[in-house]
Scaffold this motif. Structure first.
Motif, short mmCIF file in Angstrom:
data_model
loop_
_atom_site.label_atom_id
_atom_site.label_comp_id
_atom_site.label_asym_id
_atom_site.label_seq_id
_atom_site.Cartn_x
_atom_site.Cartn_y
_atom_site.Cartn_z
N LEU A 1 26.43 44.62 48.32
CA LEU A 1 27.46 43.59 48.37
C LEU A 1 28.41 43.87 49.50
O LEU A 1 28.87 44.97 49.71
CB LEU A 1 28.25 43.56 47.06
N GLY A 2 28.65 42.81 50.18
CA GLY A 2 29.69 42.92 51.18
C GLY A 2 31.02 43.03 50.49
O GLY A 2 31.20 42.60 49.37
N THR A 3 31.92 43.61 51.15
CA THR A 3 33.25 43.69 50.56
C THR A 3 33.86 42.32 50.54
O THR A 3 33.51 41.43 51.29
CB THR A 3 34.12 44.63 51.37
N ALA A 4 34.76 42.22 49.64
CA ALA A 4 35.42 40.92 49.53
C ALA A 4 36.08 40.55 50.83
O ALA A 4 36.13 39.39 51.20
CB ALA A 4 36.46 40.96 48.41
N LEU B 1 42.37 32.72 38.88
CA LEU B 1 41.42 31.96 39.69
C LEU B 1 41.07 32.71 40.97
O LEU B 1 39.92 32.67 41.43
CB LEU B 1 42.01 30.59 40.01
N VAL B 2 42.03 33.37 41.54
CA VAL B 2 41.75 34.15 42.74
C VAL B 2 40.73 35.24 42.42
O VAL B 2 39.77 35.48 43.18
CB VAL B 2 43.05 34.74 43.31
N GLN B 3 40.94 35.90 41.29
CA GLN B 3 39.99 36.93 40.89
C GLN B 3 38.60 36.34 40.67
O GLN B 3 37.59 36.90 41.10
CB GLN B 3 40.48 37.59 39.60
N GLU B 4 38.61 35.21 40.01
CA GLU B 4 37.34 34.56 39.72
C GLU B 4 36.63 34.17 41.02
O GLU B 4 35.42 34.36 41.17
CB GLU B 4 37.61 33.31 38.88
N ARG B 5 37.39 33.66 41.93
CA ARG B 5 36.79 33.28 43.20
C ARG B 5 36.21 34.50 43.92
O ARG B 5 35.13 34.45 44.51
CB ARG B 5 37.82 32.61 44.10
N LEU B 6 36.94 35.58 43.83
CA LEU B 6 36.47 36.80 44.47
C LEU B 6 35.13 37.24 43.89
O LEU B 6 34.20 37.63 44.61
CB LEU B 6 37.51 37.90 44.27
#
Length: 490
Positions: free
Chosen positions: A105-108, A424-429
């Motif tokens: 996985l690429g980093t966020a 939501l930000v976490q979810e998007r991440l």
DNA sequence: ATGCATTGTCATCAT
DNA sequence: AGATGATGACAATGC
């Protein structure tokens, strides 16, 4: 099972690689059928490519994700497989076979730039946001001490005694009145003593009646009709507060006399003392001495001078008019609780019914009450003004209360939305990570498929020169890339 | 002396 | 049309 190893396609512009039975995803067993494909018969290879295709097809849902519009191959009916494995669009997919470790996985952070941080909160119709005001009320009540009226000495009265008169408010109001052609301040000045130009009129500039609506008010020396128990007092003053330092000794005495006289009779029609006299919301607004209201405690200890209740009592125009009963510094005697300005006016004009009735009675009852007495125009005007002011005072209190409740409600909503945004930000991440992983996996599989494809000469197809494209009907074709596509890859 | 909170009042608009 | 409610603005007052 048909031979699937080393599919060789005629190097035509469009070669049908195989016709997938039904949709190419969803775990449908791949019975790859390549028309014209040449079989090499390698069982192991067959199994490998089967697995590869199954994996690849199993994630064709990736097409649901963003599909960079790649120029279609001749017609728009082809849906390029490359679009499912964008080359480098996210810095993960690569045009060539990717080693397994490439799927880490690429980093966020690698994707941060691709997505806006902004999450429009309005998209979320969260019922939770619709917190009713009522919920906040109890909280508000805890935050908000009960509205208490205060009885405080009037600083303005002191100023007045010191000869300081006038405020910006007074001037403003006076000007306003003048501009309307009715300077009530002038009208209200004394007529008994022409020289008695009350400086307090400035302070009392808004002292009462609606602009242009109220005739000059009678003063206690102005004979008033319909006030039982009143004693006509010949003194020079307005109906409202007087001014001790401008009063003659005669008027002062008369004033004191009047005040005492009035007080002795006032209880005949006032409610139980001043507390109920002017208390549109007596239970709410009256100062109750307690720990939460030190002012009330303090004021309880005040001993207003009753004899001068008309000449020095609360000349303030606004704010603490209800508590503007001036306390003389010299020895004083106890008296009933201080009166508000309107109370004093009512007293001065001998309004024969209590303040709370004036204010709180329904309009019909109020009108009926008025018919029971013969009131002068001045009295009527005062009564209506008192009613108006009393209602407006309550309305203002309610309005402020609602405003505070609204602020509390909005603060709660803000916190809720901030929490929701963080979620939501976490979810998007997480979705971004997942998407990156899936794309990476797709790239691997895509490359793996190419490693198993062979042309008629048994040579592998170059992943740079060919691409797999899927038509809407589920068929997948191996098509040569156009120059433009190649350039795009570069 | 100054800033802030509270409160009453007025003006204005809406119901 | 008048009464009433709601609310912004202002000023006085106390802390």
């Amino acid at each position: 099972m048909c031979s699937t190893a080393n599919y060789v396609l005629p190097l035509r512009r469009t070669c049908e690689v195989f016709a997938a039975p039904g949709r190419l995803c969803g775990g449908v067993p791949m019975t790859n059928h390549f028309p014209g494909a040449r079989t090499h018969g390698a069982t192991q290879e067959t199994q490998e490519i089967d697995v590869a295709w199954q994996e690849l097809m199993a994630i064709t849902e990736l097409q649901e994700f963003e599909v960079p519009s790649q120029s279609s191959y001749e017609t728009a009916q082809y849906q390029t497989m490359e679009s499912m494995a964008p080359m480098g669009a996210y810095g993960v997919a690569q045009p060539h076979p990717v080693p397994p470790h490439a799927c880490e996985l690429g980093t966020a952070g690698a994707y941060e730039g691709c997505y806006s941080e902004e999450v429009p909160v309005c998209q979320r119709q969260d019922g939770g946001a619709e917190v009713m005001y009522g919920h906040a009320e109890s909280e508000l009540h805890q935050r908000m001490p009960p509205v208490l009226s205060h009885t405080q000495p009037s600083l303005m009265a002191l100023r007045e005694q010191m000869g300081i008169s006038g405020t910006s408010q007074g001037h403003r109001r006076a000007n306003a009145c003048f501009s309307q052609g009715l300077n009530r301040h002038t009208l209200w000045t004394t007529h008994g003593h022409g020289s008695h130009v009350r400086s307090a009129e400035d302070l009392e500039s808004d002292s009462g009646l609606s602009l242009g609506s109220s005739p000059p008010l009678a003063s206690p020396d102005n004979p008033v009709v319909g006030a039982p128990g009143y004693r006509s007092v010949d003194m020079a003053m307005t109906y409202s507060d007087g001014e001790p330092d401008n009063m003659t000794e005669h008027s002062r005495r008369a004033h004191a006399h009047y005040s005492l006289d009035y007080q002795s009779h006032s209880h005949s029609y006032l409610y139980s003392g001043a507390h109920s006299y002017f208390s549109p919301q007596a239970a709410l607004s009256h100062a109750q001495p307690n720990a939460r209201n030190p002012q009330a405690v303090k004021e309880q200890g005040q001993v207003p001078v009753n004899n001068d209740m008309f000449n020095d009592a609360g000349v303030s125009s606004r704010g603490s008019s209800q508590s503007s009963f001036y306390t003389k510094p010299q020895g004083s005697i106890s008296s009933p609780a201080p009166h508000s300005r309107d109370e004093r006016r009512a007293i001065a004009l001998k309004i024969p019914f209590p303040m709370d009735k004036i204010i709180n009675l329904p309009v019909d009852d109020f009108n009926e009450l008025l018919t029971q007495y013969t009131l002068t125009d001045t009295q009527l005007a005062l009564v209506r003004d008192i009613r108006r002011r009393g209602k407006n005072k309550v309305a203002a209190q309610n309005c402020r209360k609602r405003k505070l409740e609204s602020i509390i409600h909005l603060e709660g909503e803000l916190n809720q939305l901030q929490t929701q945004r963080e979620h939501l930000v976490q979810e998007r991440l997480e979705f971004q990570r997942s998407l990156a992983f899936i794309k990476c996996r797709l790239t691997d599989l895509y490359a793996e498929v190419f490693t198993h494809l062979r042309d008629e000469d048994g040579q592998p197809y170059s992943i740079n020169e060919y691409s797999l494209q899927q038509t809407p009907d589920g068929k997948i074709y191996l098509v040569p890339q156009t120059n433009m596509q190649k350039r795009e890859q570069c």
